[in-house]
Design an enzyme around this catalytic site. Structure first.
Site, PDB file in Angstrom:
ATOM      1  CD  GLU A   7      -2.728  -1.345   2.457  1.00 40.08           C
ATOM      2  OE1 GLU A   7      -2.797  -0.383   3.233  1.00 40.08           O
ATOM      3  OE2 GLU A   7      -3.353  -2.407   2.638  1.00 40.08           O
ATOM      4  CG  ASN A  21      -0.462  -7.163  -0.915  1.00 42.52           C
ATOM      5  OD1 ASN A  21      -1.073  -7.802  -1.766  1.00 42.52           O
ATOM      6  ND2 ASN A  21      -0.890  -7.040   0.330  1.00 42.52           N
ATOM      7  CG  HIS A  75      -9.630  -5.799   1.256  1.00 38.98           C
ATOM      8  ND1 HIS A  75      -9.872  -6.823   2.144  1.00 38.98           N
ATOM      9  CD2 HIS A  75      -8.298  -5.561   1.328  1.00 38.98           C
ATOM     10  CE1 HIS A  75      -8.746  -7.171   2.744  1.00 38.98           C
ATOM     11  NE2 HIS A  75      -7.775  -6.423   2.258  1.00 38.98           N
ATOM     12  CG  ASP A 116     -12.386  -8.958   2.814  1.00 37.81           C
ATOM     13  OD1 ASP A 116     -12.316  -8.043   1.968  1.00 37.81           O
ATOM     14  OD2 ASP A 116     -11.931  -8.848   3.968  1.00 37.81           O
TER      15      ASP A 116
END
Ligand code: G3I
Length: 426
Positions: free
Chosen positions: A199, A246, A287, A320
């Site tokens: 990030e 990532n 996400h 998710d």
């Protein structure tokens, strides 16, 4: 169509409010999800078909697709199916059973983060990480190491030392190098993929001067060159681990303009590769929220293929799909959400299956009891967007779980082929 998903806050392309924090995670509250969970279970079990016993592996072997584990079904594609694991939760036999049988890869949800491994400067505490590693090794699971360099969950001695001026820039760079190399060396030979940098860049909603750019503690203190440094340091410490960048909100390319985060990350990885920086993979966290339109499998596949064109592997690393909880948890309200959720989980997996360089698909927690979404505030209040996992709070499989099983079972050549293994860049 909405295009945005983020761990910190969900946004549509029109929404610009940022609720994400860097060094200090948001305050949590008791989750509405917990209240709704029991009712949600009723809705889920009404639609998910017969559930397998939650306590243990099946007593007799069931070779039908719905009787096989995700990891087993994915093996013929050479795809690892992973989950984030909370070592403290392993005490629950139902959690432990699913974590050990369904998944062929695991990620420590928090146990390898800097605030946990070095709470006091110079004193390492690997105990939680080692409990996690022992579980993975006992179950012959591949490990995704998470995370070496991130703006979040840093130890207080570090952030306070910098804030007070006690740690200057030169010392900080040395501290970061030591952290990366000590951690990688500690787990040398035991970690398959490392999230080396996590990030590092802004989103459209927190872009400065209308452009995506580097963000957070490390870029502010050391400049963006820390990204290349971190990969080089990690490679020195373990020549065999796969080294990943990532991030979230890189599921699909946008218009290629200054606010296209995926395009920014693509150009960053391209430059790193051109400069000989040992980056082996790009992790797309994924996400998502059913509040938004999200993506088709074709968009996911296209994105993963474009990254693969740079010579890197890809992985879906923190999948998710949360739901904005309805005012009343009736079946009428919940079932459409569960179907939409299944669609998103499935689109991500199908896109990954379609790209031969997509080597793992990891869910960020597998059950609705243990999901960071239960307490996070995505902008509507803590825990208002939850029920994000593939098992419900009673460890029963949700429609999303069945969709993943079907995707893995009913996919074959020529359109789905075995994965192409990634070799570590020297
Ligand atoms: O361990 C402390 C405990 O001692 C304390 O009593 C308690 C009180 O709040 O907090 C506990 O720490 C919490 C920690 O999770 C462990 O449970 C932190 O408050 C909480 O902020 C932390 O949240 C984690 C979050 O990262 C922090 O940013 C989530 O569990 C974790 O799932 C989440 O994971 C991140 C990935 O690493 C990177 N990508 C996004 C993803 C979701 O945000």
């Amino acid at each position: 169509m909405s295009r945005t998903s983020t761990p910190g806050a969900s946004r549509t392309t029109r929404t610009t409010t940022s609720t994400r924090t860097t060094t200090h995670p948001r305050r949590r509250g008791r989750a509405l999800a917990a209240t709704l969970a029991g009712l949600a279970l009723t809705a889920v079990t009404a639609t998910a078909g017969p559930a397998r016993p939650a306590s243990a592996a099946p007593v007799h072997e069931d070779r039908t697709p719905q009787g096989r584990t995700l990891g087993d079904l994915a093996a013929r594609h050479d795809l690892a199916i992973g989950t984030a694991v909370d070592p403290a939760a392993l005490i629950d036999p139902r959690y432990r059973s699913i974590a050990s049988t369904e998944f062929t890869s695991v990620t420590a949800e928090n146990a390898m983060k800097w605030e946990v491994t070095e709470p006091v400067r110079g004193t390492y505490d690997w105990s939680a990480a080692e409990r996690f590693m022992a579980f993975a090794e006992r179950n012959d699971q591949k490990v995704r190491g998470h995370v070496l360099v991130w703006n979040n969950q840093l130890p207080a001695w570090l952030t306070e030392g910098v804030a007070s001026g006690a740690i200057d820039r030169a010392e900080l760079r040395g501290i970061l190098k030591k952290h990366v190399q000590d951690t990688v060396r500690h787990f040398k030979g035991r970690v398959w993929q490392w999230d080396v940098v996590n990030e590092a860049v802004t989103d459209s909603y927190d872009a400065v001067d209308g452009r995506i750019g580097y963000k957070g503690f490390w870029a502010e203190q050391l400049g963006p060159g820390y990204v290349a440094d971190a990969f080089r340091w990690a490679r020195e410490a373990d020549p065999k681990a796969l080294l990943f960048y990532n991030d979230y909100n890189i599921d699909a390319f946008g218009d290629g303009g200054p606010l296209d985060k995926t395009a920014f990350v693509y150009r960053m990885v391209k430059r790193l590769r051109e400069n000989g920086v040992p980056i082996d993979g790009v992790g797309s966290q994924a996400h998502l929220s059913t509040r938004y339109g999200n993506y088709s499998a074709f968009q996911i596949a296209d994105t993963l293929e474009r990254f693969a064109g740079l010579g890197v592997a890809t992985a879906l690393t923190e999948v998710d799909v949360r739901n904005l909880l309805p005012a009343e948890a009736t079946s009428d309200a919940l079932n459409p959400l569960l179907q939409a959720q299944a669609f998103d989980y499935s689109a991500l997996l199908t896109g990954c299956l379609a790209s031969r360089h997509c080597i793992s698909y990891t869910v960020w927690g597998f059950d609705d009891n243990h999901s960071w979404t239960n307490t996070w505030d995505f902008g509507s209040g803590p825990g208002r967007e939850a029920l994000a996992a593939i098992y419900d709070t009673g460890y029963q499989p949700k429609p999303a779980y069945r969709a993943l099983q079907a995707d893995l079972a009913y996919s074959a050549p020529p359109l789905v082929q075995r994965r192409i293994p990634q070799r570590p860049t020297p």
